[in-house]
Design a protein around this motif. Structure first.
Motif, short mmCIF file in Angstrom:
data_model
loop_
_atom_site.label_atom_id
_atom_site.label_comp_id
_atom_site.label_asym_id
_atom_site.label_seq_id
_atom_site.Cartn_x
_atom_site.Cartn_y
_atom_site.Cartn_z
N VAL A 71 -2.09 18.53 10.54
CA VAL A 71 -2.66 17.23 10.95
C VAL A 71 -3.12 16.38 9.78
O VAL A 71 -3.22 15.16 9.90
N THR A 72 -3.45 17.02 8.65
CA THR A 72 -3.73 16.25 7.44
C THR A 72 -2.71 16.57 6.34
O THR A 72 -2.17 15.67 5.72
N ASN A 90 0.34 17.51 6.43
CA ASN A 90 1.69 16.99 6.65
C ASN A 90 1.67 15.65 7.38
O ASN A 90 2.69 15.24 7.92
N LEU A 91 0.54 14.99 7.42
CA LEU A 91 0.47 13.66 8.04
C LEU A 91 0.42 12.62 6.93
O LEU A 91 -0.47 12.66 6.07
N CYS A 92 1.42 11.73 6.96
CA CYS A 92 1.55 10.71 5.92
C CYS A 92 0.82 9.45 6.38
O CYS A 92 1.03 8.99 7.51
N GLU A 93 -0.05 8.91 5.53
CA GLU A 93 -0.82 7.72 5.91
C GLU A 93 -1.19 6.93 4.67
O GLU A 93 -1.04 7.40 3.55
N ASN A 94 -1.73 5.74 4.88
CA ASN A 94 -2.05 4.86 3.76
C ASN A 94 -3.13 5.48 2.89
O ASN A 94 -4.05 6.12 3.37
N ALA A 153 4.31 0.66 5.59
CA ALA A 153 3.16 0.55 4.68
C ALA A 153 3.46 -0.45 3.57
O ALA A 153 2.61 -1.24 3.18
N GLU A 192 -11.38 14.49 5.82
CA GLU A 192 -10.88 13.98 7.11
C GLU A 192 -9.41 13.57 7.04
O GLU A 192 -8.67 13.70 8.00
N ASN A 193 -8.99 13.02 5.89
CA ASN A 193 -7.65 12.43 5.81
C ASN A 193 -7.14 12.50 4.36
O ASN A 193 -7.81 13.05 3.48
N SER A 194 -5.97 11.92 4.12
CA SER A 194 -5.36 11.97 2.78
C SER A 194 -6.26 11.35 1.72
O SER A 194 -6.41 11.88 0.62
N MET A 200 0.84 -1.20 0.00
CA MET A 200 0.00 0.00 0.00
C MET A 200 0.88 1.25 0.00
O MET A 200 1.96 1.24 0.55
N GLU A 201 0.37 2.29 -0.61
CA GLU A 201 1.13 3.54 -0.64
C GLU A 201 0.82 4.38 0.58
O GLU A 201 -0.24 4.23 1.19
N ALA A 202 1.73 5.25 0.97
CA ALA A 202 1.46 6.19 2.06
C ALA A 202 1.81 7.60 1.58
O ALA A 202 2.90 7.82 1.07
N SER A 225 2.60 9.07 9.92
CA SER A 225 3.83 9.78 10.26
C SER A 225 3.52 11.25 10.24
O SER A 225 2.94 11.75 9.28
N PHE A 226 3.85 11.95 11.32
CA PHE A 226 3.60 13.40 11.30
C PHE A 226 4.60 14.12 12.19
O PHE A 226 5.09 13.59 13.16
N VAL A 269 -0.29 2.96 8.63
CA VAL A 269 0.71 3.84 9.24
C VAL A 269 0.25 5.28 9.34
O VAL A 269 -0.66 5.70 8.62
N VAL A 292 -7.63 5.58 12.73
CA VAL A 292 -8.49 6.75 12.56
C VAL A 292 -8.09 7.90 13.49
O VAL A 292 -8.31 9.06 13.18
N GLY A 318 -11.81 11.67 12.93
CA GLY A 318 -11.16 10.38 13.14
C GLY A 318 -11.02 10.06 14.61
O GLY A 318 -11.42 8.98 15.08
N ARG A 357 -6.25 10.86 15.33
CA ARG A 357 -5.32 11.83 14.73
C ARG A 357 -4.76 12.82 15.74
O ARG A 357 -4.22 13.85 15.36
#
Lengths: 390, 187
Positions: free
Chosen positions: A168-169, A171-175, B26, A135-137, A1-3, B34-35, B32, B59, A271, B61
């Motif tokens: 918080v979104t 600059n926050l790296c996630e799947n 990931a 909410e997220n990426s 999966m990508e992040a 990262s922040f 994951v 979920v 979240g 944050r």
């Protein structure tokens, strides 16, 4: 999966959509969206024209020029940058130009601060733009892709701003799941622009003077566009879900069906609030949440249906509007519910200014606090501030 | 879900380390986050970066106040800040230092200590200078060895993605740290 972080997620969506023009003026942290796009173009991965301009006001003015010429256009901004665009935002929506911008929702100075709250977008809530919050990426990526389709619909022709919370979104790296290029192109199915001022065979006047004889009618035409978007936003969200298995509507409900108490909020904190709802449900408490995705047009009818059976609701605004009774989300929710015969009690909360953190514990405290206030009988709920030093 | 806090100094690459770690996890099938902590960026000032790694979608944050483990990119931070603040009992402290875990007696009672001489590994691979060695990639080899949050191959791909220059040298440094990290027991 990508992040990917939220900024990169938006850049990835723009790479796939490949607008004719991307306009750039640096604000923190939305500049990272534009930097990523500049790199894609420099590397030959996308074929858009990249225009560096000298201010956010010029950026929006350039977007208006491009869109008037029938071109697809994107820019990104934040905070003071969006504030500086203010006047031009009204022009863009009045001229019915399908511009899409990404906003990393960052507070407004003073004092200077780079972190999240919704002051910047909320200050533009009457600008006539469609406002979508993520909410997220994943939602940032998905919302940008849907935004062009909504904006360009011939019954809508209204610009869209897609918000993600700063840091918080952004600059926050996630799947994240990125769709294939051809899937996105098929979904977008770009239609020909309604008109172009550069088409000399069919000359048009854009932005002319209009006296009191027809001004009101023009404004109502504009209003029809955003009113029509209600249906289009719903249809585009469903089509997106049918294709990619991620469905979108005006809002997302979470454990709301049999809930007695609920919180309403937008963007990244939803979240954390979902997790808090999970924890409280494990203890047998009938709590739920509603995460608003589309703030403009405000889905008052649908909110009424979803919220009318609750005992009480806490509305969490991530913005301070000095001198008002609660934030914009609270005021709009109250207005939506007021004419019901039976309606829940609604409590105003303000949280998260300038990136102030909100944790599981804070959300649980809001539920406890609201239940106690409800049990203690009616009275006028006072505004409460979360995680604020006494 | 495990929560990791990376302590570093501005300019040392703590944020990049956090991003590469997330990307590596990931790629090995984990969920994951990262922040960074976004404050006033100054070279040399203490900075934090956060990671969440889980088998389930994440979920939540909010920031991390009670990390399961901490990573210390610069051992001189131990004198200036409380690196164990909020750290859960029994958590790992992975420190870039030329000392051995047993030298950190103050931490051994409540926590587990792993040490890695990332500075020496960085210099051996010509990453940075003696005054400013690039330790952020090397230390990740130690982190995945001790915490088992990813595998070497995924880490190599992640490092190559996030590091603009000397990609092979950075991967080699991480691999060497994987082999050279000193610790006892299981993560």
């Amino acid at each position: 999966m990508e992040a990917l972080d939220g900024n990169s997620a938006i850049a990835e969506a723009i790479k796939q959509i490949e607008p004719d023009v991307v306009v750039s003026y640096p604000q923190s942290p939305s500049i990272l969206i534009l930097e990523a796009i500049a790199l894609f173009i420099a590397n030959g991965e996308m074929d858009s024209e990249f225009l560096n301009v000298e201010s956010d006001y010029s950026a929006m003015s350039t977007c208006i020029g491009v869109a008037s010429s029938g071109g697809r256009v994107f820019t990104a901004t934040a905070s003071q940058g969006l504030a500086l665009m203010h006047e031009a935002l009204f022009i863009a929506s009045s001229l019915r130009l399908p511009i899409v911008i990404g906003v990393t929702n960052r507070t407004l100075a003073a004092p200077i601060n780079f972190n999240a709250d919704h002051s910047d977008s909320m200050a533009q809530r009457d600008s006539g733009w469609i406002q979508i919050f993520s909410e997220n990426s994943q939602e940032a990526y998905d919302n940008i892709i849907q935004a062009f389709k909504i904006a360009e619909n011939k019954d809508v022709r209204t610009p869209v701003m897609v918000g993600i919370d700063s840091v918080v979104t952004s600059n926050l790296c996630e799947n994240i799941h990125i769709q294939k290029n051809e899937e996105i192109l098929e979904f977008e199915n770009k239609s020909n622009p309604t008109y172009s001022v550069l088409d000399i065979e069919n000359p048009k006047t854009v932005g002319s003077l209009c006296a009191s004889d027809y001004f009101f009618e023009h404004k109502m035409n504009q209003n029809n566009g955003i009113e029509n978007s209600r249906k289009v936003i719903k249809n585009v969200g469903k089509e997106f879900g049918d294709r990619f298995n991620r469905y979108y509507g005006y809002f997302e409900t979470y454990e709301l069906e049999d809930a007695e108490y609920a919180v309403i909020l937008m963007s990244s904190s939803a979240g954390t609030a979902k997790k808090a709802v999970d924890e409280m449900r494990k203890r047998g408490e009938k709590v739920g949440l509603l995460k608003l995705r589309v703030f403009r047009p405000f889905p008052y009818k649908e909110l009424r249906e979803s919220l009318s059976n609750l005992k009480s609701i806490a509305v969490l605004d991530r913005v301070l509007t000095p001198g008002t009774y609660g934030g914009p989300l609270f005021i709009e929710t109250m207005a939506a519910l007021y004419n019901l015969d039976k309606r829940p009690l609604v409590y105003p909360y303000i949280y998260g200014l300038g990136g102030r953190d909100i944790t599981l514990k804070h959300i649980e405290n809001i539920f406890d606090d609201m239940k106690m206030a409800f049990d203690n009988g009616k009275g006028i709920p006072e505004i409460k501030y979360i995680n604020l030093r006494e | 879900m495990i929560e990791i806090l990376i302590h570093g100094r501005g300019g040392q690459g703590g944020v990049k380390a956090s991003l590469s770690l997330a990307s590596a996890a990931a790629k090995s099938g984990k969920y994951v986050q990262s922040f960074p902590e976004f404050g006033v960026e100054r070279r040399g000032a203490p900075v934090k970066a956060f990671n969440r790694i889980s088998d389930e979608p994440i979920v939540i944050r909010s920031k991390i106040y009670n990390p399961d483990h901490v990573v210390v990119l610069d051992h001189t931070l131990i004198q200036s800040i409380n690196i164990t603040e909020g750290l859960k009992k029994g958590g790992w402290i992975i420190i870039n230092t030329n000392k051995k875990p047993g030298d950190f007696k103050e931490f051994c009672k409540n926590y587990k200590v792993a040490t890695i001489n990332a500075k020496e590994i960085a210099l051996r691979n010509r990453l940075g200078s003696r005054a400013a060695p690039i330790v952020n990639t090397a230390i990740l080899g130690a982190v995945i060895k001790v915490l088992k949050v990813s595998d070497k191959e995924s880490l190599a791909i992640a490092i190559k993605e996030f590091v603009p220059v000397k990609r092979e040298e950075n991967v080699k440094a991480a691999y060497e740290a994987y082999d050279e990290v000193i610790f006892e027991g299981e993560a």
